[in-house]
Design a protein around this motif. Structure first.
Motif: not given
Lengths: 383, 113
Positions: A166-167, A301
């Protein structure tokens, strides 16, 4: 007079006696110099420890045994062939004993470098940039800054620093700052707390590993240990007092006037008594400004409070079983591996378990008497 | 390699029996039976052990008595597999007043320092 047979814990079991005769040994180097005389050696690894530990007892101190000398340890039960290195790290403490004369070389695993490296950058270091970065990228950057690099030398091999993918930091960039004076390990711990089960720790083979740790064992154990065959001693505790079947997560406040993002998850527990027929919930609070969104469906995000609550609930809403046992076997087992513990007759027996566990901690030891053993601390959870 | 124990300027030659193989390493065997079963693990230690018992051949009783001053002394032990700083801490006693004639084998124990 009637003769009475004495049956006790030392009574022989059924079947033919079998002896396994071995010659345990070691390969230990300090500053690349092999040690020819040791009294004993012990290595401890676990994601509860993070930083691996080892103690080597030697008769006397030699020239190469100095602080921060690099140490490699391989302990084995029968042969060094095929046995990977148990530990790599540095001497960080030396203990002297008058009599019987001995010197204890206390060693810390690779992550001690991240524990002792405090960020010197005034106003901290931005690790995510304008577009954010994945958690594995952030952890890698911190390790590199601490002198722990990929490839040859102390550090990790390609692919062992895992993560959610995940960013992070697109919304709350300032919260991902590696603060001035904060140790690298403290920063990594702060991140691991919210990364859906990913933990960073010293692993076997002298490597740093970041991988998914779960209280739910996988279906395929890497090894099976059986009472009467290869379990020398052990204990098991089952408890329901640590169950948390409601998780409330509070995250980052985006400053839009609605307060911090938040979400919760709950689930009925079969192990918490009802009150007047109503299900009861025991809460656990999780709070971190590194969780940037409330719901998984929210735009953008970043980790969401909902994801963290759902994951945490799968770990805490379980009856927990903890088994610690000693085995003479020398299988190479890593923290986070799944193993199986079986009773002698194919059912739960003296230890009360016949199931799979995930390994929290491993202690590998060669005693002064030359005996080799491993002590495994294992956890499992039942919904 | 000729075996010896050197204390200060005195050299005590040691005729280690059994073709130079140690009679035993002290406290070097660990026997562990697995509870509830029939399996026993026997670990034979080696290099981790620092106590060494040697069976030494003395050619006469007087030669054995001549070694007694070395007991309790720290010196340099040269034996089949290397050289150690060692304390000679015990020696099987000869009976006082009893004549011992001819070769005799005694156990001498060293603590490797």
């Amino acid at each position: 007079m009637t003769a009475t047979g004495i049956v006790g814990p030392n009574a022989p079991g059924a079947g033919s006696p079998t002896s396994v005769v071995r010659s345990p040994g070691y390969l230990i180097t300090v500053a690349t110099v092999p040690l020819t005389e040791i009294f004993s050696a012990r290595v401890s690894l676990g994601f509860d420890l993070q930083v691996g530990q080892a103690v080597v007892q030697v008769p006397v101190l030699t020239a190469q045994m100095v602080m921060w000398a690099y140490v490699t340890i391989k302990l084995y039960a029968s042969t060094a062939v095929g046995v990977i290195t148990s530990f790599e790290g540095w001497i960080t403490e030396i203990d002297y004993t008058l009599w019987p004369r001995s010197v204890g070389l206390v060693c810390s695993g690779l992550l001690i470098r991240a524990d002792t490296k405090h960020n010197p950058a005034v106003a901290g270091t931005d690790l995510v940039g304008a577009n954010g970065a994945t958690d594995q990228s952030i952890v890698t950057a911190v390790l590199n800054a601490c002198g722990l690099v990929m490839g040859a030398g102390p550090g990790y091999v390609n692919g062992t620093i895992g993560g959610t993918g995940v960013t992070l930091g697109a919304f709350a960039r300032q919260n991902f700052l590696w603060a001035e004076g904060e140790s690298g390990l403290a920063y990594i711990q702060r991140l691991d707390e919210v990364c859906l089960g990913y933990r960073t720790f010293d692993d076997v083979a002298g490597q740093i590993n970041r991988k998914l740790i779960s209280v739910v064992p996988t279906a395929s154990p890497v090894a099976t240990f059986t009472e009467g065959l290869d379990i020398e001693s052990g204990t098991t505790q089952e408890t329901v007092t640590a169950i948390r079947n409601r998780v409330v997560v509070t995250g980052y406040d985006q400053g839009l006037g609605g307060g911090p993002s938040t979400s919760s998850a709950q689930q009925i527990s079969n192990f918490i008594p009802t009150v007047f027929g109503a299900a009861q919930y025991v809460s656990q609070q999780v709070s971190s400004p590194l969780i940037e969104r409330a719901l998984a469906a929210d735009p953008g995000p970043g980790l969401s409070c909902e994801d963290v609550a759902t994951y945490t609930l799968t770990q805490t809403n379980r009856k927990q079983t903890k088994t610690t046992f000693v085995t003479p076997r020398d299988d190479v087992i890593s923290p986070g591996d799944t193993i199986a513990i079986h009773g002698a007759a194919g059912v739960a027996d003296r230890l009360g378990v016949h199931t799979t566990f995930w390994v929290q901690n491993i202690e590998r030891e060669l005693t002064e008497k030359g005996a080799f053993s491993q002590t495994l601390t294992c956890l499992s959870g039942v919904v | 390699m000729a075996s010896s124990f050197v204390v200060g300027g005195t050299t005590y030659p040691l005729l280690v029996t059994a073709d130079g193989v140690p009679k035993k390493f002290a406290a070097d065997i660990s026997v562990r039976k697995m509870p509830g079963g029939t399996v026993t693990y026997i670990d034979i230690g080696g290099p981790t052990v620092h106590e060494l018992s040697l069976s030494v051949l003395f050619l006469s009783g007087s030669a054995a008595l001549a070694f007694e001053p070395a007991v309790g002394q720290v010196g340099t032990l040269t034996v089949f597999d290397g050289t150690y700083s060692a304390l000679c801490r015990d020696m099987q006693r000869l009976s006082r007043g009893v004549a011992v004639s001819g070769p005799t084998v005694l156990t001498v124990e060293f603590l490797l320092l």
